[in-house]
Each structure stands twice: as C-alpha cells, then as structure tokens.
Design a protein around this motif. Structure first.
Motif, PDB file in Angstrom:
ATOM      1  N   THR A  52     -11.207 -48.715  -3.563  1.00  0.00           N
ATOM      2  CA  THR A  52     -10.233 -49.403  -2.715  1.00  0.00           C
ATOM      3  C   THR A  52     -10.973 -50.496  -1.943  1.00  0.00           C
ATOM      4  OG1 THR A  52     -10.524 -47.972  -0.787  1.00  0.00           O
ATOM      5  CG2 THR A  52      -8.975 -47.232  -2.483  1.00  0.00           C
ATOM      6  N   GLY A  53     -10.302 -51.082  -0.966  1.00  0.00           N
ATOM      7  CA  GLY A  53     -10.952 -52.135  -0.200  1.00  0.00           C
ATOM      8  C   GLY A  53     -12.084 -51.649   0.674  1.00  0.00           C
ATOM      9  N   THR A  54     -12.152 -50.335   0.939  1.00  0.00           N
ATOM     10  CA  THR A  54     -13.154 -49.814   1.872  1.00  0.00           C
ATOM     11  C   THR A  54     -14.031 -48.707   1.317  1.00  0.00           C
ATOM     12  OG1 THR A  54     -11.494 -48.289   2.761  1.00  0.00           O
ATOM     13  CG2 THR A  54     -11.769 -50.405   3.897  1.00  0.00           C
ATOM     14  N   ALA A  55     -13.673 -48.109   0.188  1.00  0.00           N
ATOM     15  CA  ALA A  55     -14.439 -46.947  -0.279  1.00  0.00           C
ATOM     16  C   ALA A  55     -14.293 -46.772  -1.787  1.00  0.00           C
ATOM     17  CB  ALA A  55     -13.977 -45.672   0.438  1.00  0.00           C
ATOM     18  N   GLY A  91      -5.575 -48.975   7.194  1.00  0.00           N
ATOM     19  CA  GLY A  91      -6.909 -49.508   7.451  1.00  0.00           C
ATOM     20  C   GLY A  91      -6.983 -50.257   8.765  1.00  0.00           C
ATOM     21  N   PRO A  92      -7.847 -49.856   9.701  1.00  0.00           N
ATOM     22  CA  PRO A  92      -7.896 -50.522  11.007  1.00  0.00           C
ATOM     23  C   PRO A  92      -8.388 -51.958  10.947  1.00  0.00           C
ATOM     24  CG  PRO A  92      -9.614 -48.842  10.816  1.00  0.00           C
ATOM     25  CD  PRO A  92      -8.728 -48.679   9.637  1.00  0.00           C
ATOM     26  N   ASN A  93      -9.029 -52.340   9.844  1.00  0.00           N
ATOM     27  CA  ASN A  93      -9.510 -53.717   9.716  1.00  0.00           C
ATOM     28  C   ASN A  93      -8.481 -54.653   9.088  1.00  0.00           C
ATOM     29  OD1 ASN A  93     -12.054 -53.085  10.810  1.00  0.00           O
ATOM     30  ND2 ASN A  93     -12.777 -52.345   8.820  1.00  0.00           N
ATOM     31  N   GLU A  96      -2.284 -56.333   9.429  1.00  0.00           N
ATOM     32  CA  GLU A  96      -0.891 -55.897   9.346  1.00  0.00           C
ATOM     33  C   GLU A  96      -0.743 -54.407   9.067  1.00  0.00           C
ATOM     34  OE1 GLU A  96       1.486 -57.835  10.341  1.00  0.00           O
ATOM     35  OE2 GLU A  96      -0.109 -59.295  10.706  1.00  0.00           O
ATOM     36  N   SER A  97      -1.832 -53.666   9.129  1.00  0.00           N
ATOM     37  CA  SER A  97      -1.723 -52.225   8.911  1.00  0.00           C
ATOM     38  C   SER A  97      -0.985 -51.568  10.077  1.00  0.00           C
ATOM     39  CB  SER A  97      -3.102 -51.594   8.763  1.00  0.00           C
ATOM     40  OG  SER A  97      -3.754 -51.520  10.021  1.00  0.00           O
ATOM     41  N   LEU A  98      -0.495 -50.365   9.852  1.00  0.00           N
ATOM     42  CA  LEU A  98       0.198 -49.653  10.922  1.00  0.00           C
ATOM     43  C   LEU A  98      -0.728 -49.378  12.095  1.00  0.00           C
ATOM     44  CD1 LEU A  98       2.388 -47.095   8.925  1.00  0.00           C
ATOM     45  CD2 LEU A  98       3.022 -49.345   9.821  1.00  0.00           C
ATOM     46  N   VAL A  99      -1.999 -49.112  11.808  1.00  0.00           N
ATOM     47  CA  VAL A  99      -2.951 -48.874  12.896  1.00  0.00           C
ATOM     48  C   VAL A  99      -3.116 -50.129  13.743  1.00  0.00           C
ATOM     49  CG1 VAL A  99      -5.385 -48.425  13.409  1.00  0.00           C
ATOM     50  CG2 VAL A  99      -4.170 -46.987  11.763  1.00  0.00           C
ATOM     51  N   SER A 100      -3.242 -51.283  13.093  1.00  0.00           N
ATOM     52  CA  SER A 100      -3.383 -52.533  13.851  1.00  0.00           C
ATOM     53  C   SER A 100      -2.127 -52.840  14.647  1.00  0.00           C
ATOM     54  CB  SER A 100      -3.697 -53.683  12.893  1.00  0.00           C
ATOM     55  OG  SER A 100      -4.962 -53.509  12.285  1.00  0.00           O
ATOM     56  N   PRO A 139     -14.373 -50.066  20.399  1.00  0.00           N
ATOM     57  CA  PRO A 139     -13.964 -51.462  20.606  1.00  0.00           C
ATOM     58  C   PRO A 139     -12.687 -51.789  19.827  1.00  0.00           C
ATOM     59  CG  PRO A 139     -16.319 -51.325  20.215  1.00  0.00           C
ATOM     60  CD  PRO A 139     -15.769 -49.959  19.955  1.00  0.00           C
ATOM     61  N   GLY A 140     -11.767 -52.438  20.485  1.00  0.00           N
ATOM     62  CA  GLY A 140     -10.520 -52.833  19.831  1.00  0.00           C
ATOM     63  C   GLY A 140      -9.386 -51.869  20.006  1.00  0.00           C
ATOM     64  N   GLY A 141      -9.671 -50.682  20.572  1.00  0.00           N
ATOM     65  CA  GLY A 141      -8.600 -49.714  20.771  1.00  0.00           C
ATOM     66  C   GLY A 141      -8.601 -48.639  19.704  1.00  0.00           C
ATOM     67  N   PHE A 142      -7.451 -48.033  19.472  1.00  0.00           N
ATOM     68  CA  PHE A 142      -7.339 -46.889  18.567  1.00  0.00           C
ATOM     69  C   PHE A 142      -7.924 -47.195  17.193  1.00  0.00           C
ATOM     70  CE2 PHE A 142      -4.755 -44.534  15.363  1.00  0.00           C
ATOM     71  CZ  PHE A 142      -5.191 -43.260  15.685  1.00  0.00           C
ATOM     72  N   ASP A 143      -8.898 -46.367  16.767  1.00  0.00           N
ATOM     73  CA  ASP A 143      -9.530 -46.519  15.452  1.00  0.00           C
ATOM     74  C   ASP A 143      -9.784 -45.125  14.888  1.00  0.00           C
ATOM     75  OD1 ASP A 143     -11.080 -46.930  13.212  1.00  0.00           O
ATOM     76  OD2 ASP A 143     -12.333 -48.469  14.135  1.00  0.00           O
ATOM     77  N   PRO A 144      -8.982 -44.685  13.903  1.00  0.00           N
ATOM     78  CA  PRO A 144      -9.134 -43.343  13.351  1.00  0.00           C
ATOM     79  C   PRO A 144     -10.185 -43.250  12.251  1.00  0.00           C
ATOM     80  CG  PRO A 144      -7.305 -44.429  12.287  1.00  0.00           C
ATOM     81  CD  PRO A 144      -7.863 -45.418  13.296  1.00  0.00           C
ATOM     82  N   GLY A 145     -11.060 -44.271  12.136  1.00  0.00           N
ATOM     83  CA  GLY A 145     -11.977 -44.339  11.007  1.00  0.00           C
ATOM     84  C   GLY A 145     -12.839 -43.111  10.818  1.00  0.00           C
ATOM     85  N   GLY A 146     -13.151 -42.374  11.889  1.00  0.00           N
ATOM     86  CA  GLY A 146     -13.997 -41.197  11.761  1.00  0.00           C
ATOM     87  C   GLY A 146     -13.389 -40.072  10.960  1.00  0.00           C
ATOM     88  N   LEU A 147     -12.071 -40.087  10.795  1.00  0.00           N
ATOM     89  CA  LEU A 147     -11.437 -39.063   9.951  1.00  0.00           C
ATOM     90  C   LEU A 147     -10.473 -39.640   8.921  1.00  0.00           C
ATOM     91  CD1 LEU A 147      -8.299 -38.682  11.004  1.00  0.00           C
ATOM     92  CD2 LEU A 147      -9.306 -37.122  12.640  1.00  0.00           C
ATOM     93  N   LEU A 148     -10.305 -40.965   8.913  1.00  0.00           N
ATOM     94  CA  LEU A 148      -9.320 -41.579   8.024  1.00  0.00           C
ATOM     95  C   LEU A 148      -9.643 -41.336   6.560  1.00  0.00           C
ATOM     96  CD1 LEU A 148      -6.776 -43.360   7.808  1.00  0.00           C
ATOM     97  CD2 LEU A 148      -8.293 -45.359   7.800  1.00  0.00           C
TER      98      LEU A 148
END
Length: 281
Positions: A52-55, A91-93, A96-100, A139-148
């Motif tokens: 995917t775009g990240t993994a 994806g937080p990066n 237009e993602s739901l997280v963003s 930084p930037g606010g909510f970022d679920p990357g540690g478990l996404l």
C-alpha cells in the motif's frame, strides 16, 4: 469449522526447533511460506504480497481445497481491498483521510463506525499504558499510527475468515497475526530474531492464534514520541510484544518503546500480553 480464537502460543525447546524449519522469521529479511513439510491434498497453500502507500503485507494462506482457487482468490482480493481501503481512508498523512478530517474538526468520531472503533481503541490503550501510548500527544493532533497497522491487519484477517479461510498468517515488517495451522499441519512456527544481537539464536514460538507487535526495528530514529515530554523516545532500541490482538500488541510495543523498563509492569499478573524484547540502548 471455526478455530478457537483464544491465543495459543508456546515456546518449544530451541534445540528441538533447530531440526525443523520455521514457517516465518521476524526481525530478519525473510518471511516466507516453507513448503518443505508438504501440503495435504485437501489444502491449498498460497502466498501473496501487496504494498500500500505506507506498508508491505504478506498473506500466507493454508486454505481448504473445497474453496477452490477462485474462492481463495476472492478471499485474498477482499483482504487486500481492506488493507488498501484503510491506507486510503485512515492514513494520517493523507489530507482527505478521515483521521485528517477528524483532526481539523470537520467530522466527529461517531460519523463513521470504524473511525469510532479506532478512536476507542486508542483511548483504551492510553488508559492501559498509563498514558505512554497517547494518540493525542503527537505533533499535528490525533495520530493512531502506533496501532493503525495492526488494526488494518486484524480487519483484513477478519475478511479472510468471512470468506472461509481460517488458517493463515499475515505479516507486515516485524509484525504478524496467525490463526490455525500451517500447511505442514502443525502450528505456525515463528522465529523471532533479537533486534540487535543477530548472532543470538531466535526466540521460537509455536502459534495457532495470536499476534506479535514490534516497535523500533526499522532503524528510524525519533519515530516514537515520549508523550510526556514531546521529545523522541530514546531509552530502547526495540520492543516486541506478543498477545491475542495485533492492534493491542502494536500499541503496547509502541508504549513500551517510549516508556522503557517502566512499561514492563503492564505485562505482569493476568495480562494476556507478554513482552518478548525490551532492549536498552
């Protein structure tokens, strides 16, 4: 028949394990499906890798022959579509993602059921780790990357089960989820290599249900923030956690990486999760 979803993991004698090839290796460059033990006539062994775009994800399936190649293909397509959709949608990066959009206050968590689940999981892990896993303290606010990533794998695995595949492994980097049995008919044999001491014999696991989550083995510096100081965590080189659910194991590994030895207290008593490695710098 559905397999037992409770975690089943045991640590066999390494001397015995050396005489049997592992099905998977974590913490090394190889994660592969080993067909040396043979595959029964009533099974279909399939390996598929997708980026995917990240993994990058590798799906290893030990599917019943009655599904046929078309049925196995449909299960794979459904699981891969879930991985791609989560990358695009959460994806937080991605602006237009739901997280963003949640960060910008354009939507609430309750706007989408999966988003609410993701936020709830982050909140639960913040409580479970005494605030060392905190998706709101980056930084930037909510970022679920540690478990996404673990959440994505668990949702893809659920799609495999919904399509009749109950024996599988899904691997991404040094993380994995396994269920059921490998093509040789026994538990999945997983060799977990030490994150630093490459000459040390791997820790060996035999698993029919469970997950391994790791933080810190990519070589990136500063990728985990100490939520109490806002500075990059620097106590550990890597942290690896095993337990029933990869999203939780990933979050625990991230928090342990940030907290250092203090975090080992989370795994005492009746915890379903266990720290395999917490290697100091």
């Amino acid at each position: 028949m559905r397999i037992d979803e409770q975690p089943r993991t045991r640590w066999p004698d390494p001397a015995t394990f050396r005489h049997r090839r592992p099905d998977l290796r974590l913490g090394s460059s190889a994660h592969r499906l080993d067909r040396s033990g043979g595959v029964g006539a009533d099974r279909l062994a399939v390996q598929h890798t997708v980026r995917t775009g990240t993994a990058e994800y590798t799906l290893l399936l030990n599917a019943p022959a009655w599904l046929g190649r078309r049925g196995v293909g449909e299960a794979l397509r459904d699981a891969v579509a879930e991985l791609r959709a989560i990358d695009l949608t959460y994806g937080p990066n991605r602006p237009e993602s739901l997280v963003s959009r949640l960060r910008r206050g354009e939507i609430s968590p309750e706007s989408y059921a999966p988003l609410a689940d993701l936020v709830d999981r982050c909140a639960a892990m913040r409580a479970a780790t005494d605030g060392w896993f905190d998706a709101w303290a980056v930084p930037g606010g909510f970022d679920p990357g540690g478990l996404l990533g673990g959440w994505a794998v668990e949702r893809a695995a659920a799609r495999l089960r919904a399509n009749g595949v109950y024996d599988y492994a899904v691997v991404t980097g040094a993380d994995l989820v396994v269920r059921g049995h490998a093509p040789h008919g026994g538990p999945w044999r997983v060799a977990v290599h030490h994150p630093v001491e490459r000459d040390r014999p791997p820790l060996v696991l035999e698993m029919t249900a469970g997950a391994v989550g790791t933080s810190g083995v990519t070589g990136r510096q500063g990728h985990v923030i100490d939520p109490h100081t806002g500075e990059p965590a620097d106590q550990l080189v890597a942290a690896t956690v095993v337990g029933p659910d990869l999203a939780v194991a990933d979050a625990y590994a991230t928090a342990l990486y940030a907290a250092g030895p203090t975090g080992l207290a989370w795994f005492r008593g009746r915890s379903e999760y266990r720290a395999l490695f917490a290697h100091r710098r």
